[in-house]
Write a protein that holds these residues in place. Structure first.
Motif, mmCIF file in Angstrom:
data_model
loop_
_atom_site.group_PDB
_atom_site.id
_atom_site.type_symbol
_atom_site.label_atom_id
_atom_site.label_comp_id
_atom_site.label_asym_id
_atom_site.label_seq_id
_atom_site.Cartn_x
_atom_site.Cartn_y
_atom_site.Cartn_z
ATOM 1 N N GLY A 242 19.521 -8.295 56.213
ATOM 2 C CA GLY A 242 18.323 -7.569 56.367
ATOM 3 C C GLY A 242 17.505 -8.377 54.992
ATOM 4 N N SER A 243 15.894 -7.874 55.171
ATOM 5 C CA SER A 243 15.327 -8.175 54.424
ATOM 6 C C SER A 243 15.002 -7.731 53.081
ATOM 7 N N ARG A 244 15.559 -6.236 52.671
ATOM 8 C CA ARG A 244 15.761 -5.827 51.421
ATOM 9 C C ARG A 244 16.845 -6.561 50.764
ATOM 10 N N GLU A 245 16.059 -6.441 48.562
ATOM 11 C CA GLU A 245 17.267 -7.376 47.975
ATOM 12 C C GLU A 245 18.658 -7.368 48.013
ATOM 13 N N ILE A 246 18.643 -5.802 48.195
ATOM 14 C CA ILE A 246 20.230 -5.266 47.937
ATOM 15 C C ILE A 246 21.097 -6.028 49.316
ATOM 16 N N ASP A 247 20.259 -6.348 50.680
ATOM 17 C CA ASP A 247 21.219 -7.921 51.356
ATOM 18 C C ASP A 247 21.199 -8.342 51.344
ATOM 19 N N LYS A 248 20.147 -8.752 50.960
ATOM 20 C CA LYS A 248 20.630 -10.319 49.994
ATOM 21 C C LYS A 248 21.652 -10.316 49.110
ATOM 22 N N ARG A 249 21.579 -9.363 48.001
ATOM 23 C CA ARG A 249 22.575 -9.718 47.198
ATOM 24 C C ARG A 249 23.708 -9.840 48.263
ATOM 25 N N ARG A 250 24.291 -8.855 48.716
ATOM 26 C CA ARG A 250 25.376 -8.472 49.515
ATOM 27 C C ARG A 250 25.603 -10.360 49.513
ATOM 28 N N ALA A 251 24.816 -10.819 50.610
ATOM 29 C CA ALA A 251 24.651 -11.570 51.297
ATOM 30 C C ALA A 251 26.000 -13.015 50.700
ATOM 31 N N ILE A 252 25.386 -12.669 49.082
ATOM 32 C CA ILE A 252 25.181 -13.667 48.135
ATOM 33 C C ILE A 252 26.305 -13.894 47.653
ATOM 34 N N GLY A 253 27.370 -12.590 47.237
ATOM 35 C CA GLY A 253 28.703 -12.223 46.663
ATOM 36 C C GLY A 253 29.085 -12.778 48.984
ATOM 37 N N LEU A 254 29.042 -12.449 49.705
ATOM 38 C CA LEU A 254 29.892 -12.474 50.530
ATOM 39 C C LEU A 254 30.124 -14.472 50.544
ATOM 40 N N ALA A 255 28.482 -14.779 50.694
ATOM 41 C CA ALA A 255 28.351 -16.594 50.783
ATOM 42 C C ALA A 255 29.717 -17.131 49.426
ATOM 43 N N SER A 400 15.442 -20.658 37.191
ATOM 44 C CA SER A 400 14.235 -19.907 37.816
ATOM 45 C C SER A 400 13.687 -18.294 38.164
ATOM 46 N N ARG A 401 13.520 -17.595 37.236
ATOM 47 C CA ARG A 401 13.168 -15.774 37.647
ATOM 48 C C ARG A 401 11.932 -16.592 38.502
ATOM 49 N N THR A 402 11.124 -17.128 38.428
ATOM 50 C CA THR A 402 9.572 -16.958 39.066
ATOM 51 C C THR A 402 9.725 -17.537 40.838
ATOM 52 N N ARG A 403 10.959 -18.616 41.432
ATOM 53 C CA ARG A 403 12.338 -18.652 42.458
ATOM 54 C C ARG A 403 12.524 -17.851 42.992
ATOM 55 N N MET A 404 13.933 -17.948 42.078
ATOM 56 C CA MET A 404 14.739 -16.875 43.233
ATOM 57 C C MET A 404 14.248 -14.913 42.405
ATOM 58 N N GLY A 405 13.122 -14.724 41.779
ATOM 59 C CA GLY A 405 13.433 -13.032 41.395
ATOM 60 C C GLY A 405 13.632 -12.459 40.964
ATOM 61 N N GLY A 406 14.717 -11.180 42.348
ATOM 62 C CA GLY A 406 15.785 -10.913 40.750
ATOM 63 C C GLY A 406 16.980 -11.138 40.932
ATOM 64 N N LEU A 407 17.542 -12.455 41.656
ATOM 65 C CA LEU A 407 18.107 -12.947 42.284
ATOM 66 C C LEU A 407 19.108 -14.098 41.510
ATOM 67 N N VAL A 408 17.782 -14.447 40.078
ATOM 68 C CA VAL A 408 17.823 -15.831 39.534
ATOM 69 C C VAL A 408 19.062 -15.031 39.002
ATOM 70 N N ALA A 409 20.001 -16.906 39.015
ATOM 71 C CA ALA A 409 21.412 -17.046 38.615
ATOM 72 C C ALA A 409 21.777 -16.279 37.374
ATOM 73 N N PRO A 410 22.235 -15.677 36.450
ATOM 74 C CA PRO A 410 22.981 -14.921 35.254
ATOM 75 C C PRO A 410 23.202 -16.038 34.426
ATOM 76 N N ARG A 411 22.689 -15.752 33.309
ATOM 77 C CA ARG A 411 22.389 -16.870 32.029
ATOM 78 C C ARG A 411 23.724 -18.199 32.081
ATOM 79 N N PRO A 412 24.952 -17.106 32.041
ATOM 80 C CA PRO A 412 26.470 -17.770 32.058
ATOM 81 C C PRO A 412 26.388 -19.046 33.098
#
Length: 440
Positions: A242-255, A400-412
């Motif tokens: 899906g296009s929502r950020e929550i969909d992308k966040r779940r997709a990242i976790g599963l991938a 880069s938050r500019t490119r990744m938005g809310g899905l930017v990699a955590p600093r650690p």
């Protein structure tokens, strides 16, 4: 359906993009199974003939002492491949496309040419490994086996027509075959499990024995294939999310879960090669086994079984076939992403393989079969030189938050990735320098 952002990205891989449906609801296991696949395509890059050679050398010379290094290198790979998947779902584009949008055209062309060189170097190792496997298993002359590998483009074309999930299933089936071969060989070898457990801990000898340190650097330095980072960022986008950020966040976790499980599987295979070398060669006083044909010839008398070398050759051929498929996909992603050139998969494969076959055939007919190991070393040196062109932009973009938005990699995560990138680049630089000046 794929997100609007993804659809607007003019994706690589054509019809395969967003072709694998992901259930919007249901159990986590069901959703994970829909994501399972890309990680195993990536994992094949961690089991190429170059990795086999370093594992054989480490196991035959130092027993299981370098198991810790193999584990550490796999954990490093897990972090970088996770960033690759994160970049893809956050931006809707693969790493090559993001590079093209961020860099001036001339820089993009340089990156493209460098990554094409990396893919050709990878292909060179696959050509040699598959040809050696065919020679060992069937007696086919090495030169003829090298030429025969050109026809694997037909295999690629067939699976691309059947659909991406069929291609993934074929790769997984070959991985299971490879793992089964080594499982049987380990049973025949009867390794010392106490030594295996001890090898999982770091050894002080790493810092006092220059030869052990050199092979450890070889294992660490060849950890991440540069084209694998581009490959992963492209093939995960075959999943329709899906296009929502929550969909992308779940997709990242599963991938990330998919790639982590697959890379741990690759670790088991590589560790099995090292443990097999320790049990079959080191334990019997054969401390200088680094070439694949030597390992094949020694396994049968040392393990007391004619089956063991056949399994070794079958696994080597299976690795070559798997790498054929993934190198083709990586080539498509790199070419389409950087310069927007799209070729038929079979044509793309024939082009890359032809470039790889020429030096292999020339070296074999001029210098004989003894030159194959030198070609394997050369391929690893080329990959070492091209590695920064994948790792540096990946870590930079995902931070880069500019490119990744809310899905930017955590600093650690970014901090760990920076350390890993620096370590891999420095280690590869040392290996290249040693190869040039004859060190090690």
């Amino acid at each position: 359906m794929a997100s609007a952002l993804q659809s607007a990205a003019a994706p690589s891989l054509g019809a395969a993009y967003g072709s694998v449906p992901v259930p919007p609801s249901g159990s986590r296991l069901r959703r994970f199974l829909s994501f399972a696949g890309p990680g195993y395509l990536v994992a094949t890059g961690y089991m190429d003939p170059g990795n086999w050679a370093t594992a054989l050398a480490g196991g035959s010379r130092f027993g299981t002492a370098l198991l810790f290094v193999a584990v550490l290198s796999s954990l490093m790979a897990v972090v970088l491949q996770a960033l690759s998947a994160r970049l893809a779902f956050a931006t809707g584009r693969d790493l090559a496309q993001v590079c093209r949008s961020a860099f001036p055209p001339a820089v993009s062309i340089v990156f493209w040419l460098v990554m094409e060189l990396a893919i050709v170097a990878t292909d060179l190792a696959e050509v040699i490994g598959t040809a050696i496997g065919l020679e060992l298993l069937t007696g086919l002359p090495l030169g003829a086996g090298v030429i025969l590998t050109a026809f694997d483009a037909l295999l690629v074309l067939a699976f691309m027509r059947f659909g991406f999930r069929k291609l993934e299933a074929f790769v997984v089936a070959l991985l299971i075959l490879i793992a089964s071969c080594f499982a049987i060989e380990l049973v025949l070898a009867r390794p010392d499990m106490a030594a295996v457990a001890k090898g999982l801990l770091p050894s002080r000898e790493l810092f006092t024995n220059p030869q052990m340190l050199y092979i450890a650097l070889g294992i660490l330095g060849a950890t991440v294939m540069p084209h694998n980072l581009y490959l992963h960022s492209g093939i995960v986008l075959t999943r329709a999310i899906g296009s929502r950020e929550i969909d992308k966040r779940r997709a990242i976790g599963l991938a990330i879960l998919d790639s982590t499980v697959a890379l741990l599987f690759a670790l088991i295979v590589n560790a099995s090669i090292l443990v097999l070398a320790a049990a079959a060669f080191y334990a019997h006083g054969h401390f200088e086994v680094a070439e694949l044909p030597d390992a094949y010839r020694l396994i049968a008398p040392l393990l007391g079984s004619t089956l063991a070398p056949k399994l070794f050759a079958i696994a080597l051929i299976a690795c070559g076939l798997n790498s054929t498929l993934t190198a083709t996909l990586a080539g498509q992603i790199v070419m389409e992403g950087f310069v927007k050139i799209r070729l038929n998969p079979a044509a793309r494969r024939l082009l890359t393989r032809s470039i790889a076959i020429v030096p292999a055939v020339a070296a074999i007919f001029i210098g004989g079969e003894a030159t194959t190991n030198s070609l394997l070393v050369l391929s690893q040196v080329v990959l070492s030189l091209t590695l920064p062109f994948a790792v540096v932009p990946l870590v930079w973009f995902t931070a880069s938050r500019t490119r990744m938005g809310g899905l930017v990699a955590p600093r650690p995560t970014t901090a760990v990735a920076v350390l890993i990138a620096l370590a891999i680049i420095l280690l590869n630089g040392k290996l290249v320098l040693d190869a040039i000046v004859g060190g090690g």
